[in-house]
Design a protein around this motif. Structure first.
Motif, mmCIF file in Angstrom:
data_model
loop_
_atom_site.group_PDB
_atom_site.id
_atom_site.type_symbol
_atom_site.label_atom_id
_atom_site.label_comp_id
_atom_site.label_asym_id
_atom_site.label_seq_id
_atom_site.Cartn_x
_atom_site.Cartn_y
_atom_site.Cartn_z
ATOM 1 N N ASP A 186 99.146 36.468 26.312
ATOM 2 C CA ASP A 186 97.922 35.655 26.375
ATOM 3 C C ASP A 186 97.345 35.503 24.972
ATOM 4 O O ASP A 186 96.679 36.399 24.459
ATOM 5 C CB ASP A 186 96.907 36.323 27.292
ATOM 6 N N PRO A 187 97.595 34.367 24.301
ATOM 7 C CA PRO A 187 97.148 34.195 22.912
ATOM 8 C C PRO A 187 95.644 34.003 22.761
ATOM 9 O O PRO A 187 95.136 33.934 21.642
ATOM 10 C CB PRO A 187 97.898 32.935 22.469
ATOM 11 N N THR A 188 94.923 33.906 23.874
ATOM 12 C CA THR A 188 93.472 33.711 23.777
ATOM 13 C C THR A 188 92.703 35.033 23.765
ATOM 14 O O THR A 188 91.475 35.038 23.746
ATOM 15 C CB THR A 188 92.964 32.852 24.962
ATOM 16 N N SER A 189 93.432 36.159 23.786
ATOM 17 C CA SER A 189 92.764 37.473 23.782
ATOM 18 C C SER A 189 92.326 37.829 22.364
ATOM 19 O O SER A 189 93.039 38.513 21.630
ATOM 20 C CB SER A 189 93.721 38.542 24.324
ATOM 21 N N HIS A 190 91.155 37.337 21.984
ATOM 22 C CA HIS A 190 90.691 37.558 20.609
ATOM 23 C C HIS A 190 90.214 38.992 20.395
ATOM 24 O O HIS A 190 90.325 39.529 19.294
ATOM 25 C CB HIS A 190 89.557 36.578 20.286
ATOM 26 N N GLN A 191 89.680 39.627 21.435
ATOM 27 C CA GLN A 191 89.155 40.978 21.278
ATOM 28 C C GLN A 191 90.252 41.975 20.914
ATOM 29 O O GLN A 191 90.016 42.942 20.195
ATOM 30 C CB GLN A 191 88.470 41.426 22.574
ATOM 31 N N VAL A 192 91.471 41.723 21.409
ATOM 32 C CA VAL A 192 92.557 42.653 21.138
ATOM 33 C C VAL A 192 92.851 42.746 19.642
ATOM 34 O O VAL A 192 93.163 43.811 19.111
ATOM 35 C CB VAL A 192 93.833 42.243 21.919
ATOM 36 N N VAL A 193 92.749 41.619 18.942
ATOM 37 C CA VAL A 193 93.008 41.616 17.500
ATOM 38 C C VAL A 193 92.020 42.515 16.780
ATOM 39 O O VAL A 193 92.392 43.322 15.918
ATOM 40 C CB VAL A 193 92.949 40.176 16.938
ATOM 41 N N GLU A 194 90.752 42.400 17.145
ATOM 42 C CA GLU A 194 89.723 43.227 16.502
ATOM 43 C C GLU A 194 89.906 44.706 16.836
ATOM 44 O O GLU A 194 89.773 45.571 15.967
ATOM 45 C CB GLU A 194 88.329 42.757 16.938
ATOM 46 N N ASP A 195 90.231 44.996 18.104
ATOM 47 C CA ASP A 195 90.404 46.393 18.512
ATOM 48 C C ASP A 195 91.587 47.046 17.807
ATOM 49 O O ASP A 195 91.515 48.192 17.351
ATOM 50 C CB ASP A 195 90.590 46.478 20.028
ATOM 51 N N ILE A 196 92.695 46.321 17.704
ATOM 52 C CA ILE A 196 93.884 46.879 17.039
ATOM 53 C C ILE A 196 93.641 47.024 15.542
ATOM 54 O O ILE A 196 94.043 48.008 14.924
ATOM 55 C CB ILE A 196 95.115 45.995 17.320
ATOM 56 N N LYS A 197 92.961 46.050 14.963
ATOM 57 C CA LYS A 197 92.632 46.127 13.533
ATOM 58 C C LYS A 197 91.782 47.353 13.240
ATOM 59 O O LYS A 197 92.004 48.068 12.254
ATOM 60 C CB LYS A 197 91.894 44.854 13.108
ATOM 61 N N PHE A 198 90.819 47.626 14.110
ATOM 62 C CA PHE A 198 89.926 48.772 13.918
ATOM 63 C C PHE A 198 90.690 50.093 14.104
ATOM 64 O O PHE A 198 90.512 51.038 13.347
ATOM 65 C CB PHE A 198 88.761 48.693 14.915
ATOM 66 N N GLN A 199 91.578 50.128 15.110
ATOM 67 C CA GLN A 199 92.238 51.387 15.439
ATOM 68 C C GLN A 199 93.414 51.704 14.517
ATOM 69 O O GLN A 199 93.621 52.852 14.127
ATOM 70 C CB GLN A 199 92.729 51.344 16.891
ATOM 71 N N SER A 200 94.171 50.696 14.130
ATOM 72 C CA SER A 200 95.383 50.937 13.331
ATOM 73 C C SER A 200 95.146 50.837 11.831
ATOM 74 O O SER A 200 95.999 51.262 11.040
ATOM 75 C CB SER A 200 96.470 49.927 13.726
ATOM 76 N N LEU A 201 94.023 50.223 11.431
ATOM 77 C CA LEU A 201 93.721 49.970 10.015
ATOM 78 C C LEU A 201 94.771 49.056 9.388
ATOM 79 O O LEU A 201 95.012 49.096 8.181
ATOM 80 C CB LEU A 201 93.626 51.285 9.227
ATOM 81 N N LEU A 202 95.412 48.224 10.229
ATOM 82 C CA LEU A 202 96.397 47.241 9.765
ATOM 83 C C LEU A 202 95.961 45.855 10.219
ATOM 84 O O LEU A 202 95.114 45.710 11.102
ATOM 85 C CB LEU A 202 97.783 47.554 10.341
ATOM 86 N N ARG A 203 96.536 44.835 9.607
ATOM 87 C CA ARG A 203 96.207 43.451 9.968
ATOM 88 C C ARG A 203 97.142 42.988 11.083
ATOM 89 O O ARG A 203 98.351 42.861 10.867
ATOM 90 C CB ARG A 203 96.363 42.547 8.752
ATOM 91 N N PRO A 204 96.609 42.724 12.300
ATOM 92 C CA PRO A 204 97.477 42.322 13.415
ATOM 93 C C PRO A 204 97.941 40.870 13.276
ATOM 94 O O PRO A 204 97.174 39.995 12.870
ATOM 95 C CB PRO A 204 96.584 42.484 14.654
ATOM 96 N N GLU A 205 99.197 40.635 13.625
ATOM 97 C CA GLU A 205 99.771 39.291 13.712
ATOM 98 C C GLU A 205 100.339 39.131 15.115
ATOM 99 O O GLU A 205 101.132 39.944 15.575
ATOM 100 C CB GLU A 205 100.873 39.095 12.672
ATOM 101 N N ILE A 206 99.936 38.042 15.810
ATOM 102 C CA ILE A 206 100.332 37.839 17.201
ATOM 103 C C ILE A 206 101.707 37.174 17.287
ATOM 104 O O ILE A 206 101.992 36.207 16.574
ATOM 105 C CB ILE A 206 99.294 36.986 17.947
ATOM 106 N N ILE A 207 102.535 37.694 18.193
ATOM 107 C CA ILE A 207 103.822 37.084 18.531
ATOM 108 C C ILE A 207 103.845 36.892 20.043
ATOM 109 O O ILE A 207 103.592 37.841 20.792
ATOM 110 C CB ILE A 207 105.003 37.966 18.082
ATOM 111 N N LEU A 208 104.118 35.678 20.495
ATOM 112 C CA LEU A 208 104.119 35.390 21.932
ATOM 113 C C LEU A 208 105.413 35.866 22.589
ATOM 114 O O LEU A 208 106.507 35.680 22.035
ATOM 115 C CB LEU A 208 103.956 33.894 22.176
ATOM 116 N N VAL A 209 105.255 36.461 23.773
ATOM 117 C CA VAL A 209 106.409 36.929 24.545
ATOM 118 C C VAL A 209 106.208 36.555 26.007
ATOM 119 O O VAL A 209 105.118 36.156 26.421
ATOM 120 C CB VAL A 209 106.590 38.456 24.419
ATOM 121 N N GLU A 210 107.266 36.694 26.790
ATOM 122 C CA GLU A 210 107.190 36.401 28.221
ATOM 123 C C GLU A 210 106.437 37.511 28.937
ATOM 124 O O GLU A 210 106.671 38.691 28.685
ATOM 125 C CB GLU A 210 108.602 36.262 28.794
#
Length: 568
Positions: free
Chosen positions: A111-135
């Motif tokens: 689901d590419p519209t999940s914007h909150q996940v990017v912020e949560d992963i960025k905060f937790q991992s201290l890395l810059r998330p990049e989205i890749i679409l999968v089935e």
């Protein structure tokens, strides 16, 4: 008709889902409500209800949102970097970390519209998330595999095989103030781990203590995967038990130690484990190498030689004298190849002696010596002793220095067949390595019968492998010829209950090289590795890559696996 919620967004992914499933706004609203009730994404709800095709949605969403699309079947989900985020976050957002490049963490989403996940992963991992679409359906399965809790538990150890397991070692020894009788669950757990490893054909067992957890991994077919995570507060007891079985000093935890375990599985079969401990930040790490004597008795036909390569190898080891060198990285099967040759030569008429560090496979009829540098028994000293014991065949575990190389070469020149290994990338580089060590070129030319470089690639499972088509451009860049593309049939790994991710067992990939007159002339002239490699190719000697592609043509392994083991 259900009332359409005013907050229903008909753009973006929701619109794509409606189009793909032929759904109305009312249908979507019903599933939106159900998804909220089940606390799962809308796309998961629709896939589970079999209303949409997950692959079609992922492809359309990739175009719609301008994001890359990836097939999760192409990776081993048990080795993903999930430690960067918590299990709670993975399940909450239905996301899976794929790999890390620098300070970027690539994450799989359906689901590419999940914007909150990017912020949560960025905060937790201290890395810059990049989205890749999968089935979506593959993502759900991948998450379960990646987060799978191993079933090797402390309370489920009633395997009847454990009752017949005989550990050759001291019993009832006090460990950390408690006897083995008090540590029965730990004893049974360790026995279970060892027995399971033998049943699965594992080559190594890793026991690794960390600050907050304790991990046990198996290496099977050359790949590591996690099998158990016992409570971290019993890590010391488990490792102490292994040290007791290995006859190590359990009170010494500051320096590495070596030991050995012998498990008698029956009256006719015993398995040895070579054990090493190494002090780490949070305790001792233990690695056990499983030494199965049957590994060297598999027969030369099963190693993976091509017919002409097998003929060259047999011709070289059946000569009365000369040097046969096997080269490759650690874990590439050099020892098994050498012992396969020694088993062929092992007869009452021959005196065979080996010097190894340590002896991994014991064979009746061969005189095997364990090198002990601390006691002054080096490869060179062992070789000198062998030469005074009327030898026919000598095997040196590894040529590491000029002294050992010189003695091995002189032995090969004076009527003895010498087999040994070096750590180089391919056969031509072995010649260059000997010259760099200080062996005179004329000695190399007169002594070397054959050089064999090798790698181990995983075999495709015969029960589930499937044909796959690649673009011609990919096949040509991989090394296939244009005139064979039309008839080329290549298989890919699929995965079933009889294998591990589509692979079962391993096969050797070889570069077998004898010294031609032109090769000898180039060595005498001081040719470098590049020149020797070029000449070998001109003379029709397949390099490791070409031999690997032959295995792909025969359907034995996959193109991805050949890329993995022969990539320069």
């Amino acid at each position: 008709m259900a009332t359409v919620s005013t907050d229903l967004k008909l753009g973006g992914l929701t619109r794509l889902l409606m189009e793909e499933g032929g759904l109305t706004e009312s249908d979507i609203q019903i599933h939106v409500n159900e998804a909220k009730q089940n606390k799962i994404p809308l796309i998961t709800q629709l896939v589970d209800s079999k209303l949409i095709n997950s692959r079609a949605v992922a492809g359309k969403a990739s175009v719609e949102f301008g994001l890359p699309f990836f097939d999760l079947d192409a990776i081993d989900c048990r080795s993903l970097p999930i430690s960067f985020v918590t299990e709670q976050l993975i399940r909450k957002h239905h996301v899976l970390p794929l790999f890390v490049r620098g300070k970027t963490l690539f994450i799989a989403l359906s689901d590419p519209t999940s914007h909150q996940v990017v912020e949560d992963i960025k905060f937790q991992s201290l890395l810059r998330p990049e989205i890749i679409l999968v089935e979506e359906d593959k993502l759900s399965k991948a998450i379960e595999v990646a987060l799978e809790v191993p079933d090797t538990s402390m309370m489920d150890l009633l395997d009847e095989d454990l009752e017949n397991l005989n550990v050759a070692g001291p019993e009832d020894i006090v460990v950390d103030g408690q006897s083995d009788a008090d540590e029965a669950p730990v004893v049974r757990f360790v026995n279970k781990v060892l027995l399971d490893a033998i049943k699965k054909g594992v080559s190594d067992i890793h026991m690794e203590p960390y600050e907050k957890n304790f991990r046990i991994r198996y290496r099977q077919d050359g790949m590591l995967y996690s099998v158990a995570s016992p409570p971290s507060n019993i890590a010391t007891r488990i490792i102490s038990r292994v040290k007791v079985m290995s006859r190590m000093d359990i009170a010494e935890r500051r320096v590495p130690q070596d030991g050995r375990i012998k498990l008698a599985l029956s009256k006719t079969r015993a398995i040895d484990f070579r054990v090493n401990t190494c002090p780490t930040l949070f305790g001792e790490k233990v690695v056990m190498r499983i030494l199965d004597p049957t590994a060297a008795q598999m027969g030369i036909e099963k190693l993976g030689f091509e017919p002409e390569q097998q003929e060259l190898f047999l011709k070289a080891i059946n000569k009365p004298y000369g040097l046969v060198l096997v080269t490759g990285p650690t874990g590439s099967g050099k020892t098994v190849s050498l012992y396969t040759g020694l088993n062929i030569l092992n007869s009452i008429e021959r005196n065979i002696s080996t010097a190894e560090d340590p002896v991994e496979i014991t064979v009746e009829g061969i005189n095997q010596v364990n090198v002990n540098v601390k006691a002054g028994l080096t490869f060179a000293n062992a070789l000198r002793a062998f030469l005074r014991q009327d030898p026919d065949v000598i095997m040196v575990g590894e040529i590491r220095d000029l002294e050992t190389a010189d003695i091995a070469v002189k032995a090969a020149q004076t009527g003895h067949l010498v087999l040994s290994t070096l750590h180089t990338n391919d056969a031509p580089q072995t010649l260059n390595r000997l010259m760099q060590m200080g062996v005179a070129p004329f000695n190399i030319v007169s002594a070397v019968n054959l050089i064999m470089a090798q790698r181990l690639a995983r075999r495709l499972c015969e029960h589930c492998k499937a044909p796959v088509k690649y673009p011609d451009k990919v096949l040509l860049s991989a090394g296939f010829k244009e005139d064979e593309l039309a008839s080329l049939e290549i298989f890919k790994a699929v995965g079933c209950e009889r294998c591990t991710n589509g692979y079962k067992g391993r096969v050797g990939i070889y570069q077998v090289m004898t010294l031609s007159e032109n090769m000898c002339q180039m060595i005498l002239e001081g040719g470098n590795a590049l020149q020797l490699t070029r000449l070998a190719k001109e003379e029709g000697i397949n390099d490791l890559r070409a031999s690997g592609l032959n295995k792909v043509r025969m359907g034995i392994t996959s193109l991805e696996e050949v890329d993995r083991v022969t990539k320069e």
